[in-house]
Design a protein around this motif. Sequence first.
Motif, PDB file in Angstrom:
ATOM      1  N   TRP A 157       0.799  -1.234   0.000  1.00 32.80           N
ATOM      2  CA  TRP A 157       0.000   0.000   0.000  1.00 32.80           C
ATOM      3  C   TRP A 157       0.822   1.270   0.000  1.00 32.80           C
ATOM      4  O   TRP A 157       0.530   2.214  -0.737  1.00 32.80           O
ATOM      5  CB  TRP A 157      -0.945   0.015   1.225  1.00 32.80           C
ATOM      6  CG  TRP A 157      -2.018  -1.004   1.109  1.00 32.80           C
ATOM      7  CD1 TRP A 157      -1.983  -2.289   1.582  1.00 32.80           C
ATOM      8  CD2 TRP A 157      -3.280  -0.863   0.439  1.00 32.80           C
ATOM      9  NE1 TRP A 157      -3.143  -2.942   1.262  1.00 32.80           N
ATOM     10  CE2 TRP A 157      -3.951  -2.095   0.561  1.00 32.80           C
ATOM     11  CE3 TRP A 157      -3.895   0.180  -0.244  1.00 32.80           C
ATOM     12  CZ2 TRP A 157      -5.222  -2.304   0.016  1.00 32.80           C
ATOM     13  CZ3 TRP A 157      -5.168  -0.022  -0.780  1.00 32.80           C
ATOM     14  CH2 TRP A 157      -5.804  -1.250  -0.651  1.00 32.80           C
ATOM     15  N   ALA A 172       2.042   4.664  -2.787  1.00 32.96           N
ATOM     16  CA  ALA A 172       1.499   5.973  -2.370  1.00 32.96           C
ATOM     17  C   ALA A 172       2.620   7.004  -2.224  1.00 32.96           C
ATOM     18  O   ALA A 172       2.467   8.163  -2.628  1.00 32.96           O
ATOM     19  CB  ALA A 172       0.724   5.826  -1.061  1.00 32.96           C
ATOM     20  N   HIS A 188      -5.716   5.927   8.069  1.00 34.87           N
ATOM     21  CA  HIS A 188      -6.069   6.267   6.688  1.00 34.87           C
ATOM     22  C   HIS A 188      -7.554   6.570   6.497  1.00 34.87           C
ATOM     23  O   HIS A 188      -7.928   7.276   5.577  1.00 34.87           O
ATOM     24  CB  HIS A 188      -5.674   5.112   5.764  1.00 34.87           C
ATOM     25  CG  HIS A 188      -6.346   3.821   6.119  1.00 34.87           C
ATOM     26  ND1 HIS A 188      -6.051   3.143   7.281  1.00 34.87           N
ATOM     27  CD2 HIS A 188      -7.315   3.104   5.492  1.00 34.87           C
ATOM     28  CE1 HIS A 188      -6.800   2.049   7.338  1.00 34.87           C
ATOM     29  NE2 HIS A 188      -7.574   2.008   6.266  1.00 34.87           N
ATOM     30  N   SER A 193     -10.777   8.912   3.658  1.00 33.35           N
ATOM     31  CA  SER A 193     -11.681   8.258   2.710  1.00 33.35           C
ATOM     32  C   SER A 193     -12.756   9.238   2.251  1.00 33.35           C
ATOM     33  O   SER A 193     -13.282  10.026   3.042  1.00 33.35           O
ATOM     34  CB  SER A 193     -12.313   7.058   3.412  1.00 33.35           C
ATOM     35  OG  SER A 193     -13.558   6.783   2.854  1.00 33.35           O
ATOM     36  N   GLN A 239      -9.542  -0.174   2.989  1.00 29.85           N
ATOM     37  CA  GLN A 239      -8.366   0.543   2.477  1.00 29.85           C
ATOM     38  C   GLN A 239      -8.613   1.078   1.066  1.00 29.85           C
ATOM     39  O   GLN A 239      -7.915   1.983   0.622  1.00 29.85           O
ATOM     40  CB  GLN A 239      -7.159  -0.402   2.473  1.00 29.85           C
ATOM     41  CG  GLN A 239      -6.708  -0.778   3.876  1.00 29.85           C
ATOM     42  CD  GLN A 239      -5.690  -1.899   3.895  1.00 29.85           C
ATOM     43  OE1 GLN A 239      -5.979  -3.030   3.530  1.00 29.85           O
ATOM     44  NE2 GLN A 239      -4.487  -1.599   4.312  1.00 29.85           N
ATOM     45  N   ASP A 240      -9.570   0.490   0.373  1.00 31.99           N
ATOM     46  CA  ASP A 240      -9.865   0.920  -1.001  1.00 31.99           C
ATOM     47  C   ASP A 240     -10.840   2.094  -0.996  1.00 31.99           C
ATOM     48  O   ASP A 240     -11.682   2.207  -0.099  1.00 31.99           O
ATOM     49  CB  ASP A 240     -10.497  -0.243  -1.776  1.00 31.99           C
ATOM     50  CG  ASP A 240      -9.496  -1.349  -2.011  1.00 31.99           C
ATOM     51  OD1 ASP A 240      -8.433  -1.067  -2.576  1.00 31.99           O
ATOM     52  OD2 ASP A 240      -9.786  -2.492  -1.609  1.00 31.99           O
ATOM     53  N   PRO A 241     -10.770   2.939  -2.016  1.00 31.53           N
ATOM     54  CA  PRO A 241     -11.674   4.106  -2.068  1.00 31.53           C
ATOM     55  C   PRO A 241     -13.061   3.729  -2.593  1.00 31.53           C
ATOM     56  O   PRO A 241     -13.494   4.193  -3.645  1.00 31.53           O
ATOM     57  CB  PRO A 241     -10.944   5.077  -2.998  1.00 31.53           C
ATOM     58  CG  PRO A 241     -10.084   4.220  -3.854  1.00 31.53           C
ATOM     59  CD  PRO A 241      -9.769   2.973  -3.086  1.00 31.53           C
ATOM     60  N   ASN A 274      -7.253   8.025  -3.551  1.00 36.33           N
ATOM     61  CA  ASN A 274      -6.551   7.053  -2.705  1.00 36.33           C
ATOM     62  C   ASN A 274      -6.391   7.605  -1.281  1.00 36.33           C
ATOM     63  O   ASN A 274      -5.933   8.733  -1.088  1.00 36.33           O
ATOM     64  CB  ASN A 274      -5.180   6.771  -3.336  1.00 36.33           C
ATOM     65  CG  ASN A 274      -4.369   5.769  -2.549  1.00 36.33           C
ATOM     66  OD1 ASN A 274      -3.901   6.047  -1.447  1.00 36.33           O
ATOM     67  ND2 ASN A 274      -4.188   4.598  -3.132  1.00 36.33           N
ATOM     68  N   TYR A 328      -4.425   6.694   1.310  1.00 33.50           N
ATOM     69  CA  TYR A 328      -3.061   6.896   1.825  1.00 33.50           C
ATOM     70  C   TYR A 328      -2.398   8.092   1.139  1.00 33.50           C
ATOM     71  O   TYR A 328      -1.662   8.849   1.766  1.00 33.50           O
ATOM     72  CB  TYR A 328      -2.224   5.626   1.626  1.00 33.50           C
ATOM     73  CG  TYR A 328      -2.769   4.452   2.415  1.00 33.50           C
ATOM     74  CD1 TYR A 328      -2.578   4.370   3.788  1.00 33.50           C
ATOM     75  CD2 TYR A 328      -3.493   3.433   1.789  1.00 33.50           C
ATOM     76  CE1 TYR A 328      -3.077   3.305   4.522  1.00 33.50           C
ATOM     77  CE2 TYR A 328      -3.995   2.368   2.512  1.00 33.50           C
ATOM     78  CZ  TYR A 328      -3.790   2.307   3.881  1.00 33.50           C
ATOM     79  OH  TYR A 328      -4.298   1.249   4.598  1.00 33.50           O
ATOM     80  N   GLU A 329      -2.688   8.256  -0.152  1.00 36.63           N
ATOM     81  CA  GLU A 329      -2.070   9.381  -0.875  1.00 36.63           C
ATOM     82  C   GLU A 329      -2.603  10.718  -0.347  1.00 36.63           C
ATOM     83  O   GLU A 329      -1.848  11.681  -0.226  1.00 36.63           O
ATOM     84  CB  GLU A 329      -2.321   9.232  -2.378  1.00 36.63           C
ATOM     85  CG  GLU A 329      -1.543   8.061  -2.954  1.00 36.63           C
ATOM     86  CD  GLU A 329      -1.859   7.771  -4.413  1.00 36.63           C
ATOM     87  OE1 GLU A 329      -2.395   8.654  -5.111  1.00 36.63           O
ATOM     88  OE2 GLU A 329      -1.570   6.634  -4.853  1.00 36.63           O
TER      89      GLU A 329
END
Length: 332
Positions: free
Chosen positions: A18, A22, A123, A127, A259-261, A282, A284-285
């Motif tokens: 992940w 990022a 994280h 979101s 964790q996914d958008p 994203n 984390y980004e």
Amino acid sequence: MDNIRWGLIGATFIARDWMISAFRNTGGTVASVLSSSPERAKEFAAVKEIPLGTTSMDELLGGDIDAVYISTTNELHVPQALAAIKAGKHVLCEKPLALGYAGAKEMVEAAENAGVVFATNHHLRNSGTHLAMRAAIVAGKIGRPLFARVAHARYLPGFLQGWRLTDPKKGAGVILDITTHDVDSLRFLLGDNPKSVLCMTQTGTLAKGNVEDGAMTLIEFESGLVAHTHDAFTTKYASTGLEIHGTEGSLIGTDCMTQDPIGEVLLRTEAGEERLTIDRGNLYERGLRAFGEAIAGNGKPAASGEDGLWSLAAGLAAVQSGRTGQRVPVTI
Ligand code: NDP
């Protein structure tokens, strides 16, 4: 600052799958990785095209890096963060910040005193679903929030069925792993802090000894709001979600503790139902961009050291409550 040179402390799943992409997608470079094993350091560096794989903290910190990302097991976060701070590096640290509150506080204060940025890698507050819910709450769309429910029970994949299930010295258990994320999400959404918790735990099908692999926690917030969180490593078919119910409306988030958008949010009020528009960036980004801005002197990280202290304090209180059956106060 978007050209951050990163040193990775920990040759871990989260870094590999992940965070490295990022770091690179936000303009950063990954200069080095530290592992306790020379073979793992070398292999990880080769596979992820990182110039240096080392077992020497001095070598990593003496290199040309601006910041470290600490994603080792939880008992190592404090000494590693203190070493990085002493070397003048900015720190992005995984949750839970530590196994005990005092160590976490020491490193957050050390970063403040050294004038380096310290962030916690919570994280979920990055979101799109959480951001949309937060905006709706701030705009008064649901009136006064009264209750919240978090569904964050999932199944721990086989390749992660290690220390999280068996090793309390490394911070095993679902509470420190997942309930801490729930607490941070709720604090972010509600702009409120937890006051006390009452928790029941379960050692169901995966964990060993006294380690809990499931937990249900009631959290009283300072405003009087009561939240319920359900966290597990053992449920193969459960879906995730987050609901907030207020005097004038309800926000119902589905598939949004991930964790996914992905995920959707429904706003239900007297006017009917509305599906909120969600930014699919994203998670984390988005956090890393805020980290870079904080280094440049513009604002705070998405989740600060203080945010990490709150989620840890509530997590530790939940662990204690699970053991004693008592309601436990939360303070930082
Ligand atoms: P891993 O289980 O992948 O790695 C933990 C440690 O185990 C590593 O530091 C590594 O030691 C060692 N290790 C890794 N692979 C092997 C192997 N094949 N054989 C032997 N040892 C190995 O950790 P996770 O990535 O699951 O979690 C790390 C941290 O990140 C935790 O604090 C966790 O709470 C957090 N986390 C946060 C997430 C988020 O979304 N914010 C998501 C997932 C985890 P060494 O470094 O010495 O090589």
